[in-house]
Design an enzyme around this catalytic site. Sequence first.
Site: not given
Length: 831
Positions: A374, A565-566, A571, A673, A677
């Site tokens: 991952h 998100k985290r 990110k 992911t 969504k």
Amino acid sequence: PHAKRATSSATILSGADVRTGLDSAVLQQAVLDHLYYSLGRLPAVATPANYYRALALAIRDRLQQRWIRTSETYFERGRKLACYLSAEFLLGPHLGNNLLNLGLEQAAREALTALGQDLDAILDCEPEPGLGNGGLGRLAACYLDSLATLQYPAIGYGIRYEFGIFAQEIRDGWQTERTDKWLSGGNPWEIAKPDIAYEVKWGGHTERYIDDDGAERRRWVPYRVVRGIAYDTPIQGYGVDTCNTLRLWSAEAAESFDFQAFNTGDYFQAVDAKLRSETITKVLYPNDEPAIGKRLRLAQQYFFVTCSLQDMLRILDLAGGAIEQFAEHFAVQLNDTHPSIGVAELMRLLIDERGLDWDAAWTITVATFGYTNHTLLPEALETWPLPLFREVLPRHLEIIYEINRRFLDEVRACFPDDSARVARMSLIGEAGEKQVRMAHLACVGSHAINGVAALHSELLKASVLSDFHALWPERFSNKTNGVTPRRFLALANPGLRALLDETLGASWPVDLGRLRELESHIDDPAFRERWRAVKHANKQRLADYVQAHTGIVLDPDWLFDIQVKRIHEYKRQHLNLLHIVTLYQRLKTYPAFSFPPRAFLFGGKAAPGYFTAKRIIKLINAVAETINADPEVNGRLKVAFVPNFSVKNAQLIYPAADLSEQISTAGKEASGTGNMKFMLNGALTIGTLDGANVEMRDEVGAENFFLFGRTADEVARLQGEGYRPADYLAGDDELKAVMELIGSGHFSGGDSEVFRPLVENLTQSDPFLVLADYAAYVACQEGVSAAWADQEQWTRMSIINCARGGKFSSDRAIAEYAREIWGLQSVPIQV
Ligand code: RUG
């Protein structure tokens, strides 16, 4: 309750079983029964939390028959079972999902209304089992949902953490962490099975001995033994009778007391040993990507893996299967390297405990395991310092050495005279302190290795696992992630669900490709109007939530631009912030500067020890406070940080987004992911060519996706050439001013220290190329604003994003795993 029963008995169907009946009158009675018999409460004094528990128990009763029938059928049919081994399952609340999957929402609503209660308020009482950090754990939960819905024989194995992911509170703009006591009110969904329990050994040493046949063998003499107890949770499929099991292990002392210590009068030491055993499953490590290398974490991993493998052996024995047939009975998927000690443990069980020889055991092991990677981030690849590993798992280290010896012989045979390659591929890293490399163990011990998005799988083959790919190309494949459309569309977005049901019929949740048919309605202005109305209502719902939790008032007519998100540098929440500060600065400098008003929402947890991520949260809140309080800008800009991002509030957030921020540095996000969504709920994406964004863009078409930024190749090249963020700063006055404003203390009440580390990080090293992508990002955002101005066209794009999201159902992903890795067949269940 008895008085109520008498008055309502006329409405109860005669012969309907209070434990299985599905209509609202029977459900109502069942809730009253549980209030009375399970909770000891009369309706007059029952709280909403009591009603939640009573309804949950009533629903679990309704799962019970399916659940037992499912296990029984698998046992009778003796078909292959997929075992999904994951240190994390980020389940989210069960009640709403079970009502949806059983088709009982309406009946439950009516039953509660008749009892004077509101179903939504009751649903809100459920504490969330947050047994995961983020995407990896949530993926595992989505996969369980799809396995049950597609009627695959499967079991999830994991850890029953007493404390899940911490609850995040924001104080003075900073994240603070509170323990998550999700079990404090009891957990009505699980069933403890104390008779399903296994011994787990630790430490000690190994020794040679001669067995009864005169053969020389080795055995493990542990220092300590604890027990793992099974706790089962039902996983009900959607619209089917299949109800699979999630089996989570909880640690207990093998004996309640250390009797020797007790007898010598050391009561404290005796109890202390018990407590130490139980700490193994106390708490989830709150780190997302970086591996932590802590002894307790290795203990957790080994603990749940050995319990799970021992459980498979028990099931095999019960079914009368031969040990040689293990791999025909079980396909075991390793969700990242966290369970990869399973490779050595299965070898130990087969050789030391079942008496197989090495070659037979190895053939079974490789045929059994599949490994999903991952991440490409080097700091997230797990390794264990050799001394620590030897201390905890001495027998496993011997086995790993032997696996390695044989494996490296194979490497030498294929690549003669290539000692550098041998060193690179070894299961033992020799640079600095010796390390056991868990990703290498997973690759060597698995017949199938996969990444989680097309780009990620290619990068794996080209970078971190390139040597393994050169040796065994046939083991590699891609399985692009997916998400369950039941929880993240049908349950989260009831307005859209109603519109989809009406437009497409009821089968779309299990046949997500049917969303494509929405495209035939795209030119119908009335349909677009309804689409917008659904989105608007979802935005209002989120605005109410944000106001209740932060006090910030948002206008649902504005563009909702969301990044949840985290919090992680790769990110790039700080890139998003630089854009916000750019807009702020433009507005302050040119009050006539015009753009459609936007609300920027953020949410996500930072690992408690992650300095930079925590400072990014502080900066988001500082910018939010300044902007929201400034009448010169707050008519066109608002910023909110939604505290404690969780599955529960995610279900309010995704459906309310107009724009989804997927802006990681290309090559760093394995898949993502959340991106899927948002897309399924009709958000447009602004994103880089990273992870599954690439495939999402392929599906929707370039014209329906806001693309910006350097590609993974360009990122690698720039970093290879020696990236200098100062060059970008010097060439861009607006960026320079933005950085200066942040550094000046403007957003921090004049404190120029608090954000200095962030500013220095970006201007001096910028490991994730924020400054290099800034200009392209800001320009792309201007394109977003221009597109938003044409609401009819925006709505078309929104519909297309949903319509072409079918590929990202976890049903598609699970069907691929079942067919291409596990060799699994579905087994319909009949109740
Ligand atoms: O960061 C990845 C996400 O890109 C991915 O979508 C998700 C599920 O595959 O897994 C995340 N991840 C990776 N979480 N932890 C790791 C490394 O252990």
